[in-house]
Design a protein around this motif. Structure first.
Motif, PDB file in Angstrom:
ATOM      1  N   TRP A  80      35.285 -43.296 123.308  1.00 52.57           N
ATOM      2  CA  TRP A  80      35.951 -43.189 122.001  1.00 52.57           C
ATOM      3  C   TRP A  80      37.468 -43.226 122.162  1.00 52.57           C
ATOM      4  CZ3 TRP A  80      37.037 -43.989 117.363  1.00 52.57           C
ATOM      5  CH2 TRP A  80      37.856 -43.151 116.607  1.00 52.57           C
ATOM      6  N   PHE A  81      37.980 -42.511 123.146  1.00 54.19           N
ATOM      7  CA  PHE A  81      39.433 -42.486 123.328  1.00 54.19           C
ATOM      8  C   PHE A  81      39.942 -43.896 123.676  1.00 54.19           C
ATOM      9  CE2 PHE A  81      40.209 -37.693 124.464  1.00 54.19           C
ATOM     10  CZ  PHE A  81      39.724 -37.324 123.231  1.00 54.19           C
ATOM     11  N   ALA A  82      39.193 -44.595 124.514  1.00 51.05           N
ATOM     12  CA  ALA A  82      39.600 -45.963 124.845  1.00 51.05           C
ATOM     13  C   ALA A  82      39.464 -46.882 123.633  1.00 51.05           C
ATOM     14  CB  ALA A  82      38.764 -46.495 126.002  1.00 51.05           C
ATOM     15  N   SER A  84      39.580 -46.123 120.412  1.00 52.02           N
ATOM     16  CA  SER A  84      40.607 -45.902 119.394  1.00 52.02           C
ATOM     17  C   SER A  84      41.941 -46.473 119.846  1.00 52.02           C
ATOM     18  CB  SER A  84      40.714 -44.411 119.048  1.00 52.02           C
ATOM     19  OG  SER A  84      41.035 -43.630 120.175  1.00 52.02           O
ATOM     20  N   ALA A 244      40.354 -42.943 129.655  1.00 59.76           N
ATOM     21  CA  ALA A 244      40.566 -44.013 128.676  1.00 59.76           C
ATOM     22  C   ALA A 244      41.769 -44.865 129.060  1.00 59.76           C
ATOM     23  CB  ALA A 244      40.764 -43.412 127.279  1.00 59.76           C
TER      24      ALA A 244
END
Lengths: 256, 256
Positions: A80-82, A84, A244
């Protein structure tokens, strides 16, 4: 064996990039530019799939699995961090990012659900992080795995993937642990052999390799192991953020 | 007014990078490479200072303030997430990263402690994120600020900085809010004027500008405002991770 760029070809391209991109104009070598190795895999409209175990799963909501790009579907971890980061860096890129990590899984369990959870999704970029359960569950007596089984199964999984999706760009993430929490001294040096196996599998299939263990080995100079992953296996938010960034550095061609 | 590269010069360099770096070899345009604008500011051995308010402070431990690079000194926010990314990407870079953000501060309070908390540290790269308290504390009746005061004080602060440190590379971060929590409709359109003022100050002094508001405006397509900052002002870990990635993209020359 694929005919994609070999490591030596990548190094050559990297040298060309560093020379031709005008870095010298600034009058000083750039810390990051010197690591550039190749181009970004994130071309417009690409379908990006994260696969793996609980580290990838990260509490994703299966009810949203049919939706790309949204947080509930992508969980709360590095994927998710990557995602976004990628998506907001290029809001009109048309990237579609998916997560099909499943907690507890080992390589053979990826294989069992591969048709539905990978091949049917037809990713352009496929990122896999798998391995820590292959050793952990063996050490805890819940699985009878070996490095050889891991490498054989992982290699077969990528061979199968490339037969079904010959144009897919593969990203193999290095299994990692922090030396704290559930991680015991008895895991070593066997765990290092799992990491080496992942690297061989990556090289065999022309995959980009994301060096998460090397990253965390560097990171403990700045914060203790528990800061990055309290139990030694599942990253904190800080650990996920670091992953990420490194994942994007590799996938977007900023380091090898 | 500095004689550092102007926006048009940067665009020219960016075009050269995109053309010369061989992106076309991959047969497709790279999402990220198309945003490259200039070189990285993170040359070997550089001294990088984060300045600002609580968003930068992020619970940093003053007892460790004399130590560069370590987590307690850098807090738990975007500055730490960016620092850990930079440092692990180039472990032998000799970068030294510092945080001197102080919760609650507005521009005039940066000025009051600028000699000790900025000029004496002689940063090579100085990143500032300031502005949300200038409007927030005014709206809550604890301060009588205006956009004009903010811009005048901010401009004076950077003039003073460049007089003392003519070679410093400036990074001005866009003040941002999410539309939730403590952030009221009554903040608008005034808040947009603060953002525009920060941009003018950046341009006036040749600073790189980190578009945090544009980033969060894009991010709410993927997760609700509360996911990024529960109170609308202080980022969550996900928000901090996103900020760190965008900050690095700008500072390392991957987007404008």
């Amino acid at each position: 064996m694929r005919t994609e760029p070999t490591p030596s070809r990548r190094t050559f391209l990297g040298a060309s990039l560093a020379t031709a991109s005008g870095i010298g104009l600034a009058g000083c070598a750039s810390v990051s530019a010197s690591n550039q190795v190749s181009s970004s895999l994130l071309a417009r409209g690409r379908n990006v799939l994260f696969q793996g175990d609980s580290i990838t799963d990260a509490d994703r909501d299966r009810d949203h699995a049919a939706e790309p790009n949204v947080q509930p579907a992508l969980g709360e971890g590095y994927a998710w961090f990557a995602a976004s980061g990628m998506l907001t860096a290029a809001p009109n890129s048309g990237l579609r990012v998916w997560n099909r990590g499943v907690s507890g899984h080992k390589v053979f369990q990826l294989a069992e659900r591969w048709q539905k959870d990978c091949l049917d999704l037809a990713p352009d970029v496929l990122s896999i992080l798998i391995g820590v359960n292959d050793i952990w569950h063996s050490k805890s007596g819940n699985y009878q795995g070996t490095v050889e089984i891991y490498e054989r199964d992982y290699d077969a999984l990528l061979t199968r993937t490339l037969q079904a999706l010959p144009k897919v760009q593969l990203v193999v993430c290095e299994p990692f642990v922090l030396r704290c929490g559930a991680v015991q001294d008895s895991w070593f040096p066997e765990f290092d052999q799992y990491r080496a196996a992942a690297r061989r599998v990556a090289d065999h299939h022309g995959a980009r390799f994301v060096p998460f263990q090397a990253m965390f080995d560097a990171a403990i100079a700045y914060a203790p192991p528990e800061h990055w992953a309290k139990d030694g296996v599942h990253p904190s938010a800080a650990g996920a953020s670091l992953m990420a960034q490194t994942w994007r550095d590799v996938v977007e061609g900023r380091r090898g």
